[in-house]
Scaffold this motif. Structure first.
Motif, PDB file in Angstrom:
ATOM      1  N   TRP A 117      31.743 -35.315 -50.393  1.00 42.49           N
ATOM      2  CA  TRP A 117      33.091 -34.967 -49.931  1.00 42.49           C
ATOM      3  C   TRP A 117      33.319 -35.466 -48.507  1.00 42.49           C
ATOM      4  N   GLY A 135      41.687 -22.849 -59.104  1.00 44.66           N
ATOM      5  CA  GLY A 135      41.415 -24.186 -58.600  1.00 44.66           C
ATOM      6  C   GLY A 135      42.566 -25.091 -59.003  1.00 44.66           C
ATOM      7  N   PHE A 170      43.551 -32.578 -50.611  1.00 42.63           N
ATOM      8  CA  PHE A 170      42.360 -32.343 -51.421  1.00 42.63           C
ATOM      9  C   PHE A 170      42.112 -33.513 -52.367  1.00 42.63           C
ATOM     10  N   LEU A 196      38.279 -35.135 -53.171  1.00 39.65           N
ATOM     11  CA  LEU A 196      37.669 -34.605 -54.378  1.00 39.65           C
ATOM     12  C   LEU A 196      37.605 -35.688 -55.452  1.00 39.65           C
ATOM     13  N   SER A 208      37.704 -30.708 -58.687  1.00 43.43           N
ATOM     14  CA  SER A 208      36.835 -29.529 -58.586  1.00 43.43           C
ATOM     15  C   SER A 208      36.416 -29.320 -57.141  1.00 43.43           C
ATOM     16  N   TYR A 209      36.660 -28.116 -56.622  1.00 38.25           N
ATOM     17  CA  TYR A 209      36.383 -27.801 -55.216  1.00 38.25           C
ATOM     18  C   TYR A 209      35.302 -26.727 -55.157  1.00 38.25           C
ATOM     19  N   SER A 210      34.184 -27.020 -55.790  1.00 40.05           N
ATOM     20  CA  SER A 210      33.029 -26.133 -55.829  1.00 40.05           C
ATOM     21  C   SER A 210      31.829 -27.007 -56.127  1.00 40.05           C
ATOM     22  N   TYR A 242      44.278 -23.206 -49.160  1.00 41.58           N
ATOM     23  CA  TYR A 242      44.530 -23.914 -50.413  1.00 41.58           C
ATOM     24  C   TYR A 242      45.941 -24.484 -50.528  1.00 41.58           C
TER      25      TYR A 242
END
Length: 396
Positions: free
Chosen positions: A345, A189, A139, A143, A148-150, A132
């Motif tokens: 992504w 996040g 990122f 994104l 949001s990384y989910s 991270y």
């Protein structure tokens, strides 16, 4: 876009030398036979995989199993015009890639999790930083605007940002977040959940071990006008204190490590006010595969998420029943949505490859990240992996 085959530079010392020696010669010969047998048995076209350097592929595969298989992709020893499609077939047959009689020898060949990759208090921050803290700018390249990384939760809208907000709002609705709700978020996040909870009038404490995420999350929260309602702290979940009406954690349990799952759930229980609610979003794997691979060391662990391991739905039920007063009272499964999220992504990442290079990342990193996104997407596309939103409440 197809990434060009590459031979690693000094930045990837573990990839420079192809394994050799008598032991490797034997294991490579076995790997060659098993690989050819699998390619014959599986529903694959003749051009599903292109092997550029077979001796290297089988040396790496024989010596290091699926870690070596992934490393052979990083070095360009093999390639595929449809990497996700190829990996999806493998994921669909993962339990039978190796003949069952030989699976009894797994304990002799499987790599074990290094001590430094166990998510203890001493190691957890370094493990989080490995992924991270790479670069907020990296990122941001792939994104959506919510950062949001989910998994998103799609409906009629095809916009990724809309689907990400829908995912967050469903979790906030599920747990009853509203004016005055005391919320603890475990795993910040880049701040979108905290922003949307604060916009409802909640008071939020969000904790993370990523200094990069903390900086950007605080900035985004301030820009949204919610700095007075949200605190973002560098804190291990085990050290969190206070009493909260709602505890939320989106795709963080995957980084806890199976040794610490009981601690994780007892911590959630401890931090919850009477009558409170826990909302989790978790990536899950089949229970039998979880038992078979627990304690193992994978390509994902080595290159992407050190210390990570996925629970099963069953083990969540068992752990909460054994160690806490919490029970799962609501469950939504949306694995196909994660496959679609990862597709987007990956396509965006490849389209921004020049921008990734401009940040200082090399060709091996580009292949690594593409493999990671395709590998993950294949897990969900095949049905091997699932993602669920869970509501946990105390026993009545």
């Amino acid at each position: 876009m197809t990434l060009a085959p590459t031979r690693p530079t000094h930045a990837w010392p573990g990839l420079e030398a192809v394994p050799g020696g008598p032991r490797t010669a034997v294991s490579a010969a076995v790997a060659r036979r098993l690989f050819r047998s699998a390619m014959t048995r599986l529903p694959l076209s003749d051009d599903a995989i292109t092997v550029h350097r077979p001796d290297e592929l089988f040396a790496r595969l024989g010596r290091d199993g699926l870690i070596g298989f992934g490393e052979a992709y990083l070095t360009g020893a093999w390639d595929s015009d449809d990497l996700t499609g190829f990996l999806t077939v493998l994921a669909s047959h993962v339990a039978d890639l190796v003949p069952r009689p030989l699976q009894r020898l797994r304990g002799l060949t499987q790599h074990r999790t290094p001590t430094a990759h166990r998510a203890s208090r001493d190691h957890a921050r370094d493990l989080v930083a490995h992924h991270y803290d790479l670069s907020n700018n990296l990122f941001g390249l792939f994104l959506d605007e919510t950062m949001s990384y989910s998994s998103a939760l799609f409906d009629t809208s095809t916009e990724l940002g809309t689907a990400q907000r829908r995912k967050i709002d469903r979790l906030l609705d599920l747990t009853g977040v509203g004016p005055g709700t005391r919320v603890l978020e475990i795993g910040t996040g880049w701040g979108e959940l905290a922003i949307r909870a604060a916009a409802r009038g909640a008071v939020v404490r969000s904790i993370t071990l990523s200094s990069e995420q903390q900086v950007l999350a605080r900035k985004r929260i301030a820009m949204a006008g919610h700095a007075d309602r949200v605190e973002v702290d560098l804190c291990d979940y085990r050290d969190a204190t206070g009493e909260h009406d709602v505890v939320l954690s989106v795709e963080m349990i995957e980084a806890v490590g199976h040794e610490y799952w009981p601690t994780y759930f007892t911590t959630l229980d401890r931090l919850l006010a009477p009558g409170g609610r826990v909302g989790l979003q978790a990536i899950l794997m089949p229970h039998d595969r979880m038992l078979a691979t627990r304690g193992g060391y994978t390509w994902i662990n080595k290159y992407i998420f050190p210390g990570g391991f996925l629970p099963s739905a069953r083990v969540v039920d068992e752990l909460t029943a054994t160690h806490t007063s919490l029970r799962v009272t609501d469950r939504l499964s949306f694995g196909p949505d994660y496959a679609e999220t990862l597709r987007r992504w990956d396509e965006t990442f490849l389209a921004r490859a020049d921008d990734v290079r401009a940040l200082g990342f090399d060709e091996t990193f580009l292949r690594m990240w593409h493999f990671y996104l395709c590998y993950s997407r294949a897990g969900f596309a095949s049905g091997y992996l699932d993602v669920q939103q869970l509501l946990l409440t105390g026993e009545a």
